[in-house]
Design an enzyme around this catalytic site. Structure first.
Site, PDB file in Angstrom:
ATOM      1  N   MET A  32      -0.250   3.715   7.355  1.00 11.17           N
ATOM      2  CA  MET A  32      -0.471   2.482   6.594  1.00 11.17           C
ATOM      3  C   MET A  32      -0.058   2.708   5.137  1.00 11.17           C
ATOM      4  O   MET A  32      -0.489   1.990   4.241  1.00 11.17           O
ATOM      5  CB  MET A  32      -1.932   2.050   6.691  1.00 11.17           C
ATOM      6  CG  MET A  32      -2.311   1.693   8.134  1.00 11.17           C
ATOM      7  SD  MET A  32      -3.728   0.595   8.279  1.00 11.17           S
ATOM      8  CE  MET A  32      -4.997   1.569   7.533  1.00 11.17           C
ATOM      9  N   GLY A  33       0.762   3.731   4.905  1.00 11.60           N
ATOM     10  CA  GLY A  33       1.280   3.977   3.560  1.00 11.60           C
ATOM     11  C   GLY A  33       0.311   4.718   2.667  1.00 11.60           C
ATOM     12  O   GLY A  33      -0.639   5.341   3.151  1.00 11.60           O
ATOM     13  N   ALA A  34       0.566   4.673   1.338  1.00 13.42           N
ATOM     14  CA  ALA A  34      -0.163   5.494   0.362  1.00 13.42           C
ATOM     15  C   ALA A  34      -0.113   6.944   0.849  1.00 13.42           C
ATOM     16  O   ALA A  34      -1.137   7.614   1.022  1.00 13.42           O
ATOM     17  CB  ALA A  34      -1.594   5.003   0.165  1.00 13.42           C
ATOM     18  N   LEU A  35       1.101   7.399   1.069  1.00  9.57           N
ATOM     19  CA  LEU A  35       1.317   8.677   1.750  1.00  9.57           C
ATOM     20  C   LEU A  35       0.830   9.856   0.904  1.00  9.57           C
ATOM     21  O   LEU A  35       0.999   9.875  -0.311  1.00  9.57           O
ATOM     22  CB  LEU A  35       2.806   8.848   2.076  1.00  9.57           C
ATOM     23  CG  LEU A  35       3.413   7.730   2.933  1.00  9.57           C
ATOM     24  CD1 LEU A  35       4.901   7.989   3.174  1.00  9.57           C
ATOM     25  CD2 LEU A  35       2.672   7.573   4.266  1.00  9.57           C
ATOM     26  N   HIS A  36       0.222  10.827   1.576  1.00  7.79           N
ATOM     27  CA  HIS A  36      -0.260  12.043   0.908  1.00  7.79           C
ATOM     28  C   HIS A  36       0.139  13.236   1.757  1.00  7.79           C
ATOM     29  O   HIS A  36       0.834  13.079   2.778  1.00  7.79           O
ATOM     30  CB  HIS A  36      -1.779  11.966   0.704  1.00  7.79           C
ATOM     31  CG  HIS A  36      -2.529  11.574   1.948  1.00  7.79           C
ATOM     32  ND1 HIS A  36      -2.632  12.398   3.047  1.00  7.79           N
ATOM     33  CD2 HIS A  36      -3.176  10.431   2.291  1.00  7.79           C
ATOM     34  CE1 HIS A  36      -3.340  11.795   3.983  1.00  7.79           C
ATOM     35  NE2 HIS A  36      -3.666  10.594   3.561  1.00  7.79           N
ATOM     36  N   GLY A  38      -1.387  14.913   3.878  1.00  7.56           N
ATOM     37  CA  GLY A  38      -1.749  14.818   5.297  1.00  7.56           C
ATOM     38  C   GLY A  38      -0.587  14.204   6.071  1.00  7.56           C
ATOM     39  O   GLY A  38      -0.185  14.696   7.136  1.00  7.56           O
ATOM     40  N   HIS A  39      -0.009  13.140   5.503  1.00  7.93           N
ATOM     41  CA  HIS A  39       1.127  12.483   6.169  1.00  7.93           C
ATOM     42  C   HIS A  39       2.360  13.396   6.161  1.00  7.93           C
ATOM     43  O   HIS A  39       3.059  13.497   7.163  1.00  7.93           O
ATOM     44  CB  HIS A  39       1.494  11.175   5.453  1.00  7.93           C
ATOM     45  CG  HIS A  39       0.414  10.133   5.499  1.00  7.93           C
ATOM     46  ND1 HIS A  39      -0.237   9.698   4.379  1.00  7.93           N
ATOM     47  CD2 HIS A  39      -0.111   9.437   6.535  1.00  7.93           C
ATOM     48  CE1 HIS A  39      -1.135   8.778   4.708  1.00  7.93           C
ATOM     49  NE2 HIS A  39      -1.081   8.603   6.006  1.00  7.93           N
ATOM     50  N   VAL A 180      -5.459  17.993   7.010  1.00  7.11           N
ATOM     51  CA  VAL A 180      -5.051  18.686   5.777  1.00  7.11           C
ATOM     52  C   VAL A 180      -6.125  18.411   4.724  1.00  7.11           C
ATOM     53  O   VAL A 180      -6.583  17.272   4.579  1.00  7.11           O
ATOM     54  CB  VAL A 180      -3.673  18.195   5.294  1.00  7.11           C
ATOM     55  CG1 VAL A 180      -3.244  18.915   4.018  1.00  7.11           C
ATOM     56  CG2 VAL A 180      -2.631  18.419   6.393  1.00  7.11           C
TER      57      VAL A 180
HETATM   58  O1  PAF Z   1      -4.339   5.956  10.985  1.00  3.44           O
HETATM   59  C1  PAF Z   1      -3.703   4.998  10.501  1.00  3.44           C
HETATM   60  O2  PAF Z   1      -3.100   5.099   9.445  1.00  3.44           O
HETATM   61  C2  PAF Z   1      -3.697   3.662  11.233  1.00  3.44           C
HETATM   62  O3  PAF Z   1      -4.889   3.451  11.896  1.00  3.44           O
HETATM   63  C3  PAF Z   1      -2.514   3.520  12.209  1.00  3.44           C
HETATM   64  C4  PAF Z   1      -2.570   4.549  13.319  1.00  3.44           C
HETATM   65  C5  PAF Z   1      -1.206   3.658  11.447  1.00  3.44           C
HETATM   66  C6  PAF Z   1      -2.556   2.124  12.847  1.00  3.44           C
HETATM   67  O4  PAF Z   1      -2.503   1.116  11.906  1.00  3.44           O
END
Ligand code: PAF
Length: 285
Positions: A32-36, A38-39, A180
């Site tokens: 759902m964005g606001a990447l850190h 962990g992503h 993370v």
């Molecule tokens: O974990 C998330 O960021 C959300 O729940 C997901 C899996 C992208 C679904 O909207």
């Protein structure tokens, strides 16, 4: 190389189909964005294991049971795009709301997840997992056959999505990835951005409590340990813990004795000021 951004379902489908025809393997990281970090750890793993990595960014309104949480969820698409480019991700799928829900938000998905969706987060966030399952099922149908990477921080979500893939026989291999953490142990989450400095310092107590439980697992009964953990969390000023459960990692059912499971998992949700944080820890790992 610049990342390719798609906002339309038919266009990304076409591109991914043509890549698959050239025998390219696809890794998918839904977010759902606001990447850190962990992503980025999911993205790096996908890049190591696949020819092409697709990341999606979509703030899915129907999984928010609290409208204020949806309204204030951090959105920083340009910064995210630059980060993905730096990480050498190949494709970003960032659809507008109408592209995912052209008929409005009335979609349904008739899967009975039973207990998996009713306990813990399910109890406190009615409708949340329904919204997650609908959007992830939709995203999987857009991306097609792939390996999909999910963090264990959202362990209940991971279990539910794995169950959905099993029940619907989707051509997706779910890859669970380790949580993370910040240097003080706080699990990385986009919501951490919204903590005040004071709240951020206290938030590490969640990790400390999980470590306390892991250190005592097996020597104190699960029920006693659970209540000791709640007591510790309640003592932190500004903390409003919603639950602390010790469950079997497969069924998510609370355990009463340690020998009931080989994979006990401690799970908690704590309101820190206005921000709801969740975390968990495998106890016999
Ligand atoms: O974990 C998330 O960021 C959300 O729940 C997901 C899996 C992208 C679904 O909207």
């Amino acid at each position: 190389m610049a990342i390719t951004v798609f906002t339309r379902i038919d266009e990304i489908k076409q591109r991914l189909d043509s890549l698959r025809q050239k025998n390219k393997t696809i890794g998918f990281v839904p977010t759902m964005g606001a990447l850190h970090e962990g992503h980025t750890s999911l993205i790096r793993r996908s890049e190591a294991e696949n020819d092409i990595t697709v990341c999606s960014i979509f703030v899915n309104k129907i999984q928010f049971n609290n409208p204020a949480d949806f309204a204030t969820y951090p959105r920083m698409i340009e910064q995210d795009r630059r980060l993905l480019e730096k990480e050498q991700s190949d494709i970003l799928f960032a659809p507008p709301h109408e592209e995912m829900y052209p008929e409005g938000e009335t979609q349904n998905l008739n899967i009975d997840f039973g207990n998996l969706a009713n306990v813990m987060e399910g109890r406190y966030r009615p409708g949340h997992f329904r919204g997650v399952a609908i959007v992830v099922n939709k995203l999987f149908s857009v991306i097609g056959s792939c390996k999909a990477y999910f963090g264990k921080k959202d362990f209940q979500q991971l279990r539910i999505i794995s169950e959905m893939v099993r029940l619907l026989d989707l051509p997706v291999e779910i890859i669970p990835c380790e949580t993370v953490r910040e240097p003080d142990g706080l699990a990385m989450s986009s919501r951490n951005l919204r903590l005040t400095i004071g709240e951020r310092m206290l938030a590490a107590k969640i990790f400390e409590t999980l470590m306390f439980v892991r250190d005592h697992a097996g020597s104190v009964s699960p029920r006693k340990l659970q209540s000791m953990a709640m007591q510790r969390l309640n003592q932190v000023e500004g903390f409003d813990p919603q639950y602390f459960e010790i469950v079997d990692a497969g069924t998510l059912m609370p355990i009463r004795k340690w020998d009931e499971t080989r994979s006990p998992l401690a799970c908690t949700a704590v309101n820190v000021g206005d921000i709801r944080l969740i975390d968990n820890m495998e106890l016999f790992s």
